[in-house]
Each structure stands twice: as C-alpha cells, then as structure tokens.
Design an enzyme around this catalytic site. Structure first.
Site, PDB file in Angstrom:
ATOM      1  N   GLU A 225      -5.237   7.911   7.497  1.00 38.80           N
ATOM      2  CA  GLU A 225      -4.485   9.371   7.344  1.00 38.80           C
ATOM      3  C   GLU A 225      -5.400  10.307   6.672  1.00 38.80           C
ATOM      4  O   GLU A 225      -5.840  10.274   6.124  1.00 38.80           O
ATOM      5  CB  GLU A 225      -3.567   8.683   6.440  1.00 38.80           C
ATOM      6  CG  GLU A 225      -2.133   9.383   6.490  1.00 38.80           C
ATOM      7  CD  GLU A 225      -0.811   8.862   7.706  1.00 38.80           C
ATOM      8  OE1 GLU A 225       0.283   9.153   7.734  1.00 38.80           O
ATOM      9  OE2 GLU A 225      -1.374   7.900   8.135  1.00 38.80           O
TER      10      GLU A 225
ATOM     11  N   GLU B 180       1.084  -0.867  -0.256  1.00 37.86           N
ATOM     12  CA  GLU B 180       0.287   0.162  -0.113  1.00 37.86           C
ATOM     13  C   GLU B 180       0.602   0.887   0.030  1.00 37.86           C
ATOM     14  O   GLU B 180       1.787   1.207   0.840  1.00 37.86           O
ATOM     15  CB  GLU B 180      -0.879  -0.077   1.510  1.00 37.86           C
ATOM     16  CG  GLU B 180      -2.138  -1.295   1.474  1.00 37.86           C
ATOM     17  CD  GLU B 180      -2.528  -0.771   2.474  1.00 37.86           C
ATOM     18  OE1 GLU B 180      -3.828  -1.410   2.428  1.00 37.86           O
ATOM     19  OE2 GLU B 180      -2.608  -0.174   3.893  1.00 37.86           O
TER      20      GLU B 180
ATOM     21  N   PHE C 229      -7.347   2.945   5.455  1.00 39.71           N
ATOM     22  CA  PHE C 229      -6.348   1.910   5.525  1.00 39.71           C
ATOM     23  C   PHE C 229      -6.637   0.357   5.973  1.00 39.71           C
ATOM     24  O   PHE C 229      -6.067  -0.609   5.619  1.00 39.71           O
ATOM     25  CB  PHE C 229      -5.384   1.950   4.660  1.00 39.71           C
ATOM     26  CG  PHE C 229      -4.608   2.786   6.023  1.00 39.71           C
ATOM     27  CD1 PHE C 229      -4.217   1.785   7.193  1.00 39.71           C
ATOM     28  CD2 PHE C 229      -4.779   3.815   6.276  1.00 39.71           C
ATOM     29  CE1 PHE C 229      -3.948   2.226   8.350  1.00 39.71           C
ATOM     30  CE2 PHE C 229      -3.297   4.204   7.692  1.00 39.71           C
ATOM     31  CZ  PHE C 229      -3.403   4.172   8.377  1.00 39.71           C
TER      32      PHE C 229
ATOM     33  N   LYS D   9       6.852  -1.455   7.023  1.00 41.04           N
ATOM     34  CA  LYS D   9       7.581   0.120   5.751  1.00 41.04           C
ATOM     35  C   LYS D   9       8.861  -0.007   5.220  1.00 41.04           C
ATOM     36  O   LYS D   9       9.553  -0.628   5.600  1.00 41.04           O
ATOM     37  CB  LYS D   9       7.113   1.517   6.687  1.00 41.04           C
ATOM     38  CG  LYS D   9       8.593   0.873   8.606  1.00 41.04           C
ATOM     39  CD  LYS D   9       8.562   2.109   8.864  1.00 41.04           C
ATOM     40  CE  LYS D   9       9.261   1.983  10.170  1.00 41.04           C
ATOM     41  NZ  LYS D   9       8.859   2.652  11.352  1.00 41.04           N
TER      42      LYS D   9
ATOM     43  N   LYS E  31       2.527   4.166   1.400  1.00 41.40           N
ATOM     44  CA  LYS E  31       2.399   5.205   2.552  1.00 41.40           C
ATOM     45  C   LYS E  31       2.690   6.695   2.736  1.00 41.40           C
ATOM     46  O   LYS E  31       3.346   7.496   1.891  1.00 41.40           O
ATOM     47  CB  LYS E  31       3.905   4.292   3.310  1.00 41.40           C
ATOM     48  CG  LYS E  31       3.935   5.466   4.891  1.00 41.40           C
ATOM     49  CD  LYS E  31       5.399   3.937   5.528  1.00 41.40           C
ATOM     50  CE  LYS E  31       5.078   4.660   6.584  1.00 41.40           C
ATOM     51  NZ  LYS E  31       5.575   6.209   6.952  1.00 41.40           N
TER      52      LYS E  31
ATOM     53  N   ARG F  61       4.241  -2.910  17.289  1.00 35.18           N
ATOM     54  CA  ARG F  61       4.554  -2.810  16.443  1.00 35.18           C
ATOM     55  C   ARG F  61       5.685  -4.017  15.774  1.00 35.18           C
ATOM     56  O   ARG F  61       6.139  -4.509  15.680  1.00 35.18           O
ATOM     57  CB  ARG F  61       6.056  -2.147  16.524  1.00 35.18           C
ATOM     58  CG  ARG F  61       6.883  -1.784  14.764  1.00 35.18           C
ATOM     59  CD  ARG F  61       8.395  -0.269  15.501  1.00 35.18           C
ATOM     60  NE  ARG F  61       8.299   0.651  16.511  1.00 35.18           N
ATOM     61  CZ  ARG F  61       7.765   1.569  16.461  1.00 35.18           C
ATOM     62  NH1 ARG F  61       7.318   1.162  14.927  1.00 35.18           N
ATOM     63  NH2 ARG F  61       7.374   2.336  16.562  1.00 35.18           N
TER      64      ARG F  61
ATOM     65  N   ARG G  40      -1.692  10.314  10.856  1.00 39.99           N
ATOM     66  CA  ARG G  40      -3.287   8.783  11.521  1.00 39.99           C
ATOM     67  C   ARG G  40      -3.962   8.861  12.222  1.00 39.99           C
ATOM     68  O   ARG G  40      -3.863  10.304  12.446  1.00 39.99           O
ATOM     69  CB  ARG G  40      -1.837   7.934  12.259  1.00 39.99           C
ATOM     70  CG  ARG G  40      -2.394   6.927  12.531  1.00 39.99           C
ATOM     71  CD  ARG G  40      -2.072   6.118  11.625  1.00 39.99           C
ATOM     72  NE  ARG G  40      -2.615   4.434  11.729  1.00 39.99           N
ATOM     73  CZ  ARG G  40      -1.297   3.350  12.106  1.00 39.99           C
ATOM     74  NH1 ARG G  40      -0.416   3.742  13.134  1.00 39.99           N
ATOM     75  NH2 ARG G  40      -2.090   2.212  12.385  1.00 39.99           N
TER      76      ARG G  40
ATOM     77  N   ARG H 245      -2.900   9.195  16.661  1.00 30.60           N
ATOM     78  CA  ARG H 245      -2.037   8.018  17.054  1.00 30.60           C
ATOM     79  C   ARG H 245      -1.958   7.841  18.474  1.00 30.60           C
ATOM     80  O   ARG H 245      -1.685   6.448  19.656  1.00 30.60           O
ATOM     81  CB  ARG H 245      -1.056   7.857  16.304  1.00 30.60           C
ATOM     82  CG  ARG H 245       0.366   9.211  16.174  1.00 30.60           C
ATOM     83  CD  ARG H 245       1.393   8.867  15.589  1.00 30.60           C
ATOM     84  NE  ARG H 245       2.149   7.347  15.810  1.00 30.60           N
ATOM     85  CZ  ARG H 245       2.903   6.765  15.343  1.00 30.60           C
ATOM     86  NH1 ARG H 245       2.809   6.981  14.013  1.00 30.60           N
ATOM     87  NH2 ARG H 245       3.717   5.996  16.183  1.00 30.60           N
TER      88      ARG H 245
END
EC number: 6.5.1.1
Length: 519
Positions: A272, A221, A312, A390, A223, A384, A228, A243
């Site tokens: 986002e 996707e 997303f 990423k 970025k 995470r 966020r 976030r």
C-alpha cells in the site's frame, strides 16, 4: 491474402453481436458458456481473432481507450442492410480511431466513427454502441469467459483460471489455449515484471467472526486507507502497478527508491502506498489518490506530499515463488527482507478480546480497520478469497451507481439521490439494493452532477436519470433488512456515502452475496 488473414475474415462482427445478444438473453450460466465456446471454436486457432472476441465479449477493447466519449455516440448514420464487417476490420478501425491526435483530431475521429457505424447493420450498431459506451453487460464475466475458453479448448477450467491469474490477460490466455498446442498454457507462470491480479478480501462482521471463519486463529493486520500497489523488481529495474495493473512507476519514485533499498534481486510484493501526516497518521484517501494523476508534475507532487510504502505480502523472492505458500511462510519471507518501518502492524491470535483491542488501537491510529488472514491460506490472485477478511467498525460496501435522481430544495439542480446496485456473480448484472443521498458534501454533489451527466443513458430530462453502471461508490451501512421493494429482497439500512472509488471498476464491486452476508 495469407491463411491467417483469411481465417480472420471468416468471423463477422455480426457473429459476435448475435452471440452477445444470445448470452445477454439467458440467465443460464451453462447456456452462456456453451454459446461463447461455440463462437471461440470458430475463431480458433487464430490467436489475434480469439483475443479480440474474448476482449469484446468481456466488454473491453484491446486498445482499452480510443478517445470516444458517450457524446460522440449519441447520433449515428442509417444502418447497413447486410453484414459485411469482419472482426479484424473493426479492430483495425478502433486502432485507427485511437491513433488520431493533433489539430482536428475530434473531427477526424468522428468521421472514422461515422464510417464504421455506416457499414454496420442495426444489430451490429447496437453492439458497437454498448461496447464503446461501456454498457456491454451480457453476463460474460471473467469466470464465465474462462469456463467458455476451457470448454472450447477441451481443457480443465482450473488450468485456464490459473493461467489468467498469473498472466493477468484472459484474451492472451484464451488465444494460447485455443492454439492447438498442448503445452501452450505452460508459458503463463509467475514472472517478475508481469503483474498479476491482486488478491481481494471478503467481509466479516467482526473480529470474533473472522477468527471463527479462519478455524480458530487469525493473523490481524492494520488495514491502511491508501492505494494498493504491486511492486516488481528485477535487479535495478523496479516497476509499480496499481490494483488495476496500470504501470505507475514514473509517478511513485518514493516506492522505487524504497524497493531498491531492499536486499533482494528479484521480487514481487503486494503493498500500500499512502500519504502520511508529520505525526505518521494517515492523510485522507483523496490526498493519496491525487498522486496518481496522469498529468502530474511528479517532482512538485513529491515535494508537496511524499508517499510512504508498506509491504504486507510477498509473492516471489529471489527465484522462489511463494504464491501457493501459506500466509505464515510468505510473512516469514517478508519479515526477513522488509524493515519494520515498511511493514503493517500485525497480530496472530485466537483471542477475540485481543483482536478487539488490536482493532481499537488500529482505529485510534487513524486507519480504517483490520484485515484478518488465514495462517495457512495461499495467495489467491485475482479472487475475493475466503483467506482474507476485512473488518471495519461499520459495514462498508463497494456498490455501483445505477441511476440518480434530481434533488430538490437546497439541492435543486444537482443530481443527488443515488440508486445502488450489487453485482450478481451468476449473471454479471447489478441488483438494486437501495438508495441514498446521505453523506454527500457540496463538493461531492457538484462532482457527481457532472460525472453522472456524462454517464447518462437516454438523456437527463427526467426526474430519474439512468446511468451506465461504471461508477463504484463506497457506502457505510448499519446493516441490511428484508424488503420486497428491491429485486434482491434486501434493502440497505441507513446507507451513507463515504467516497467514490475511481480506483475500482464495476467488476470489483461487492456481490449480492456480500450484501446478504450482512443480514
């Protein structure tokens, strides 16, 4: 005095301060967990007391901000000879200080703070100073604290971790876990209107590595370099969180309007918000970030720079929880609900060449890189997780500034060369991995001189100014190399500053393991 207040009075500030010192004085995770668990058992089953203790040992106030800056903590009265302050009394004092407002507020706040410190012993003063100054780093990170709560309550750590993930509030989860009620944690479920900690991404060196790590196939996707947002809708009520789980609904009316246009009654979505140019290319991150200011004229800001929202991921849709569903199922729900104009570009592939072309096209469109998602992975809120990777054209790391050096020549009088630290997840401490003065504009130098003067610990007279580890900075690096110069045994190669990340706290900085992964 009621029984609950009597219980509160049995735990002193001194007990918390000594526990904090003990935890900070050992590198052993098991010892940290055992020491915290012991204190929590003493506080149980009083919910308020447990919540206070967990908050403080996590380095936070229940009140979050009480208007006390570092300057107010520079001088303090002589310490008391004997400990008398209870935890509940100190928490009440924090609340009173935070409630002060109006004319003469600064003087009144200073007087209350002075009275609190005058009643504290030297050990307690040291703890208060570090707690209020944001420098309480004794290694009681969320994972350690969750394990301590589980040990004190005699329940599985996974149960505490999931409740904290869904509730977004570890102190409240701890209070419930230690209440003595067997089903207390059952109340912490995914609920529209209650934000959950967002899922975060690990780093991959390239698209081929991302495909390999995801088992031979990945969903790529675009970025976006925006802000966020987590969006909750219950009927006609929409709430938007950052976030860090702050409510910013009033500042983002475009997000509210876009969400109300969706054919859904109950929704939790991850996305986002981003400022776009007329040609739909992204504005600089700072332009988007300017829309999140507290003292914002919202109507004027919307007229000057409207935001677009891209969704997303979906965590809940009309009574169906999707948190544990695989990525493919969540995206199917998203595609059925969200129009294409509000989705990010996406590619499912096992071909590194196709993924490489997708990355190049994404970069050409002005975005910062791609996210590679495992098709079968759940949404790992607050973690995470390995399910998201990423990939950027250069390696970037979010690190914490530990110290800064005064510049010379054209930079004389400016705080310039920054010392960079990565988070050690085992201890909660920060491990220095390099320095840099590259990539800094004149405006950035002016800003960071003011910022790090504010964060300075022990004055700014020396060549090297030590600062509280609160400021996160995003740096680009060409890689890392072995080095005996720094404690982690690694040094960054050609580090340069990209931007300061005011939207991230030090607990969200990249770990030393993430740095090692680039070696």
């Amino acid at each position: 005095m009621s029984p609950s207040h009597a219980k509160l009075a049995t735990v002193l500030l001194f007990d918390v301060a000594t526990a904090s010192a003990d935890v900070g004085g050992t590198p052993s995770r098991l010892t940290k967990v055992a020491r915290i668990a012991d204190l929590l058992r003493r506080a149980a089953p009083n919910a308020a007391l447990v919540a206070i203790v967990v908050s403080w040992l996590s380095g936070e106030l229940r009140q979050r901000q009480i208007g006390v800056g570092w300057a107010a903590l520079r001088s303090r009265p002589p310490a008391a000879a004997h400990p008398t302050l209870t935890v509940v009394a100190v928490d009440a004092a924090f609340a009173e200080i935070g409630a002060v407002a109006g004319k003469g507020a600064q003087a009144r706040r200073a007087a209350l703070l002075n009275a609190l410190f005058a009643a504290a012993t030297e050990t307690e003063q040291t703890f208060l100073l570090r707690l209020l100054g944001g420098e309480l780093r004794q290694g009681a990170l969320a994972g350690i604290m969750a394990d301590a709560v589980a040990r004190a309550a005699g329940i599985p750590a996974a149960a505490v971790q999931r409740a904290a993930m869904l509730g977004g509030d570890l102190p409240a989860v701890a209070a419930a876990a230690l209440s003595g009620e067997a089903s207390a944690l059952d109340a912490f479920t995914l609920r529209v209107g209650r934000p959950v900690a967002p899922m975060l991404a690990q780093t991959a060196a390239g698209v081929a590595q991302a495909i390999e790590r995801h088992g031979g196939q990945a969903i790529f996707e675009a970025k976006l370099d925006g802000a966020r947002v987590q969006i909750h809708r219950a009927g006609d009520q929409v709430t938007v969180y950052t976030r860090s789980l702050d409510d910013v609904t009033a500042r983002l009316p475009e997000v509210v309007t876009a969400t109300l246009a969706l054919p859904v009654e109950a929704l939790i979505a991850d996305g986002e918000a981003i400022a776009l140019r007329p040609d739909n290319s992204p504005q600089r991150f700072q332009v988007t970030a300017s829309r999140f200011g507290r003292s914002l004229d919202v109507a004027a800001a919307v007229a000057a720079q409207p935001l677009s929202v891209f969704i997303f991921d979906i965590l809940h849709c009309d009574g169906i929880d999707l948190l544990d569903a695989p990525t493919t199922d969540r995206l199917a729900a998203l595609d059925a609900l969200v129009p294409p104009a509000q989705r990010v570009d996406r590619l499912l592939t096992a071909d590194p060449d196709a993924a490489g072309r997708f990355l190049e096209a994404t970069l050409a469109a002005g975005h910062e890189g791609v996210m590679a998602k495992a098709p079968g992975a759940p949404y790992q809120a607050g973690r995470r997780g390995a399910g998201w990777l990423k990939v950027k054209p250069v390696h970037t790391l979010d690190l914490v500034v530990l110290a800064v050096e005064w510049g010379s020549g054209r930079r004389r009088g400016k705080l310039s060369n920054i010392h960079l630290g990565a988070r050690d997840p085992a201890t909660g401490e920060f491990v220095m991995v390099g320095k840099t003065f590259k990539g800094m504009t004149d405006a950035m130098l002016d800003w960071q001189t003011a910022r790090f003067t504010e964060l300075a610990v022990g004055g700014t007279d020396g060549y090297v100014v030590r600062v509280r580890p609160e400021q996160v900075v995003e740096v680009a690096v060409d890689g890392v190399q072995k080095s005996s110069r720094y404690p982690g045994g690694l040094a960054l190669r050609f580090a340069r500053v990209l931007r300061y990340r005011d939207d991230k706290g030090p607990a969200e900085a990249d770990t030393i393991d993430a740095v090692r992964a680039l070696y």
